[in-house]
Scaffold this active site. Sequence first.
Site, PDB file in Angstrom:
ATOM      1  CE  LYS A  78      -3.933   1.965   2.590  1.00  7.59           C
ATOM      2  NZ  LYS A  78      -4.839   1.750   3.751  1.00  7.59           N
ATOM      3  CB  SER A 152      -7.863   3.506   2.770  1.00  5.13           C
ATOM      4  OG  SER A 152      -7.023   2.971   3.783  1.00  5.13           O
ATOM      5  CB  SER A 176      -8.150   0.316   5.519  1.00  5.17           C
ATOM      6  OG  SER A 176      -8.759   1.557   5.767  1.00  5.17           O
TER       7      SER A 176
END
Length: 603
Positions: A78, A152, A176
Amino acid sequence: MKMSEIDLRLDALKQAYQNGGLTPRQVVGNLLEKAATYQDYNIFITLLSETQLEPYLHKLDQSDPQSLPLWGVPFVIKDNIDLAGISTTAACKEYSYMPENSATVVELLIEAGAIPIGKANMDQFATGLVGTRSPYGVCHNAFDFEMISGGSSSGSAVSLALNLCSFSLGTDTAGSGRVPAAFNNLVGLKPSKGLLSSSGLVPAVRSQDVISVFALNAQDAAQVFDVVAKFDEEDEFSRDLAELNPPVWHKKPVIGVPNASNLLFDGDQLAQENFEKAVEMLVSEGYKLVEVPFCSWLETAKLLYGGAWVAERYVAIEEFIEQHEADMDPTVAEIIAGARTLSAADAYKGSYKLQHAQRETQLQWKERGIDCIMTPTTPTIYSIEQLAEQPIQHNSTLGTYTNFMNLLDYAAVAMPTGFRDDKLPCGVTFFAPAGSDRALLQLTDALHGKFVETSGAKGLPVPASNPACFTDSRVIPLAVVGAHLSGFPLNKQLQERGATLLEETETAPKYRFYELNERPILKPGLVKQKSGGESIALEVWAMPKEHLGSFLALIPSPLGLGKVELIDGREVVGFICEPYGIEDAREITETGGWRNWMRQRTE
């Protein structure tokens, strides 16, 4: 094997390497080629080039496939987690910087032989559960291009679901690492706070941030967890797993579920039906389910965005937002800028509410006698169009069952539970007090294949359950056959040393079993035979290595510790008896185990 059909599950990939039929260079080349075909999914912010990947591949060229636990395993990061020499953006172009060093977790993975493939798209500054709040484009669901991917950690999940890596790193402050797992048919591990170092992570809510793991199955997640769950002296929020002491679970976990009045699905009948079927499945598998009044958890969930913890998001990027608010995603900017109206008094009020919730929920665990709780991972799923109409409200709804996890200090695992009638994936989340990470993964492993046959969107099979995959390398599996069994007098010697129950099983059919003459506590003797013998029931416990010596000191002659062969062929440390100890003992082999014998003895 066609290159397009590479099985990227960890054990399958390792086997292919060891057999010599595949190399990391071939795998990486294939993945870069495939990734180019998914550009319209907006999965990556940075996809590493062949030149950037060469140092990792060269290092592997100089080593043996069996020399490192993740040798040649491709993974995605990420883009709020640092990879040395690759820009970190947190999905904000104006914020981006070039880190000299990788995040501690990334460095541990690389040292273990894993290969970073790219930096994944995400909701800006990890503020969102949707996957639509990025200047790099909306990240699309792996199963339906018109549906949200979840966030996210959107790109991290979708890259794995589309078979572009073996596992991926996300973060999980409010859900997330679990919401995208549910929407893309993946396992999502949200570790206990502090078990994975947050050094090199762009903070969202510093006190609540967790780096998470997306995996195709629980066995893969456990292998990654074993590599990265290391104490970090440089991270003031780091915790050592050995210092956490979660409650010992029942032999078969007792699972709490929210009572009907507290189950929310935002009118989504298909989501509700999926959860109800999951409950029915667990009951049919013999699990005891206990209804739990869930108000305290739901109220706590509201604190993360509706309370003073939004101020931590502001603190994380205070200097940047004051100068670049107009450059940010409008929804993200609106949420974070809202912290400007919060006061110190609001912070104290929030901490008092959280303290009250912690006390209320702790009482529920004790009163209900539950080991873990199962909830829907989300109440529903939205299309990208629906999300655009109510971006903040719909995002808030998605966090109903996720926002409270870190505030209340839980470990959690999101698990797929099949597909709705509209062909979209759905899932549940299991959670339990901090330190329960491996127990939750083992439960997930036991159940995953009963709900779905494949992982992700590319049909990779869910492996058969294997409890042995979840033993901590810092512990030793210890077989007990008598007074140390659960519920018997000496079991406290195990629990006092932090041992936890792994499984109930039996020996290979090669043993004779005796009641020894020693008193005051009755004890059995287990003796292996050259031929003949029977299977004897036992329990396998995970004993921390540092406590094995003190435990051994408590064992009287003629008993000792040696190797015990289990019914499946494994050998573990366990109680054995020297032959002279059974000279005047009573043979009880035909009872099949100590628990049966003690029951017969009192009848």
